[in-house]
Design a protein around this motif. Structure first.
Motif, mmCIF file in Angstrom:
data_model
loop_
_atom_site.group_PDB
_atom_site.id
_atom_site.type_symbol
_atom_site.label_atom_id
_atom_site.label_comp_id
_atom_site.label_asym_id
_atom_site.label_seq_id
_atom_site.Cartn_x
_atom_site.Cartn_y
_atom_site.Cartn_z
ATOM 1 N N ARG A 53 38.261 38.266 -38.091
ATOM 2 C CA ARG A 53 37.007 37.991 -37.377
ATOM 3 C C ARG A 53 36.321 39.297 -36.990
ATOM 4 O O ARG A 53 36.859 40.380 -37.171
ATOM 5 C CB ARG A 53 37.296 37.153 -36.120
ATOM 6 C CG ARG A 53 38.001 35.847 -36.395
ATOM 7 C CD ARG A 53 37.170 34.889 -37.249
ATOM 8 N NE ARG A 53 35.939 34.512 -36.578
ATOM 9 C CZ ARG A 53 35.842 33.501 -35.709
ATOM 10 N NH1 ARG A 53 36.906 32.773 -35.410
ATOM 11 N NH2 ARG A 53 34.671 33.198 -35.155
ATOM 12 N N GLY A 56 29.170 40.178 -36.496
ATOM 13 C CA GLY A 56 28.235 40.121 -37.614
ATOM 14 C C GLY A 56 27.141 41.161 -37.476
ATOM 15 O O GLY A 56 27.028 41.850 -36.447
ATOM 16 N N THR A 57 26.322 41.275 -38.489
ATOM 17 C CA THR A 57 25.269 42.290 -38.503
ATOM 18 C C THR A 57 24.325 42.119 -37.316
ATOM 19 O O THR A 57 23.803 41.027 -37.076
ATOM 20 C CB THR A 57 24.475 42.214 -39.815
ATOM 21 O OG1 THR A 57 25.381 42.395 -40.915
ATOM 22 C CG2 THR A 57 23.412 43.297 -39.867
ATOM 23 N N SER A 103 27.775 46.012 -38.790
ATOM 24 C CA SER A 103 28.761 44.958 -38.550
ATOM 25 C C SER A 103 30.136 45.596 -38.471
ATOM 26 O O SER A 103 30.370 46.681 -39.019
ATOM 27 C CB SER A 103 28.738 43.914 -39.672
ATOM 28 O OG SER A 103 29.089 44.513 -40.919
ATOM 29 N N TYR A 105 34.355 44.294 -38.573
ATOM 30 C CA TYR A 105 35.287 43.190 -38.760
ATOM 31 C C TYR A 105 36.731 43.686 -38.764
ATOM 32 O O TYR A 105 37.024 44.766 -39.285
ATOM 33 C CB TYR A 105 35.015 42.470 -40.091
ATOM 34 C CG TYR A 105 33.833 41.546 -40.049
ATOM 35 C CD1 TYR A 105 33.971 40.220 -39.625
ATOM 36 C CD2 TYR A 105 32.563 41.992 -40.414
ATOM 37 C CE1 TYR A 105 32.876 39.378 -39.567
ATOM 38 C CE2 TYR A 105 31.468 41.156 -40.363
ATOM 39 C CZ TYR A 105 31.628 39.842 -39.938
ATOM 40 O OH TYR A 105 30.536 39.009 -39.881
#
Length: 238
Positions: A53, A56-57, A103, A105
């Motif tokens: 996870r 995001g951008t 982003s 992750y």
């Protein structure tokens, strides 16, 4: 000397399922008018990201954004074309300047990533966005300060658009040392990553924060094996 103490259990907290985060200063849904910043140190988030996870951008501008992984790693992508992985031992800096999108992750599905997200208000606005990242050896900060951020590209560590110096230290139990403020008018925010330490007579434990200003030297004594992050920043926001 003036000081402000932020015990670990007084930080703002949010559990989003995939993200478990603690905020030393007001951020997102956590708001405390008494905890907006320490000088130009605006954000100090202690983030734990679930496997696979991430963030995001999303956009940023006119902020110096620093990421320090403590466990695990993060995959970074941004609108400047950078795609890198930052791991434990790395320090990453982005000067958002006129604006960037990025982003982050946790690329490992089987383990958590814990990293510090730090925002510093810059002394120059609307600069050209930039990215930098360096790796640092933990053995080089045993019982000494290891500079990881400075205002100067020629100095040790990565640099940012601000008269700020960040250092890390891994102290063995009983060890004592002192830190000298680099620039008059700066303060020092000490964040305890692990262990127990006494700073100018104040006992601190894991994830406690202590801000000190109107002084020239800060004294440390490790009460157990301890890992520290020191953030020296201007206290004047102008």
């Amino acid at each position: 000397m003036k000081s402000v103490l932020h015990k670990a259990n007084t930080r703002g907290h949010a559990d989003h399922g995939w993200l478990d985060t603690h905020h030393t200063f007001s951020f997102a849904n956590y708001y405390d008018p008494e905890r907006m910043n320490f000088g130009v140190l605006r954000v100090l988030n202690d983030d734990i990201v679930s496997g696979g996870r991430g963030f995001g951008t999303h956009p940023h501008d006119n902020m110096e954004i620093i990421s320090i992984p403590l466990e695990g790693d993060l995959e970074h992508q941004d609108s400047m074309g950078n795609k890198f992985v930052i791991e434990k031992g790395d320090v990453q800096v982005m000067s958002a300047g006129t604006g960037i999108f990025h982003s982050e992750y946790n690329r490992n599905k089987d383990r958590l990533t814990n990293f510090l997200q730090i925002w510093v208000i810059p002394n120059k606005t609307n600069v050209e966005p930039r990215y930098d990242q360096l790796s640092f050896k933990a053995e080089d900060r045993i019982n000494r300060f290891q500079q990881v951020i400075s205002p100067n590209a020629e100095d040790e560590g990565v640099w940012i658009h601000q008269d700020a110096w960040f250092n890390m230290a891994n102290l063995e139990a009983g060890f004592e040392l002192s830190y000298n403020i680099n620039k008059k008018g700066n303060g020092l925010y000490v964040f305890v990553l692990e262990g127990d330490v006494t700073v100018n007579g104040q006992a601190l434990n894991k994830r406690d924060g202590l801000g000190l200003w109107d002084l020239e030297e800060v004294y440390f004594k490790a009460d157990s094996n301890a890992e520290l992050l020191l953030m020296e920043v201007p206290m004047n926001m102008n």
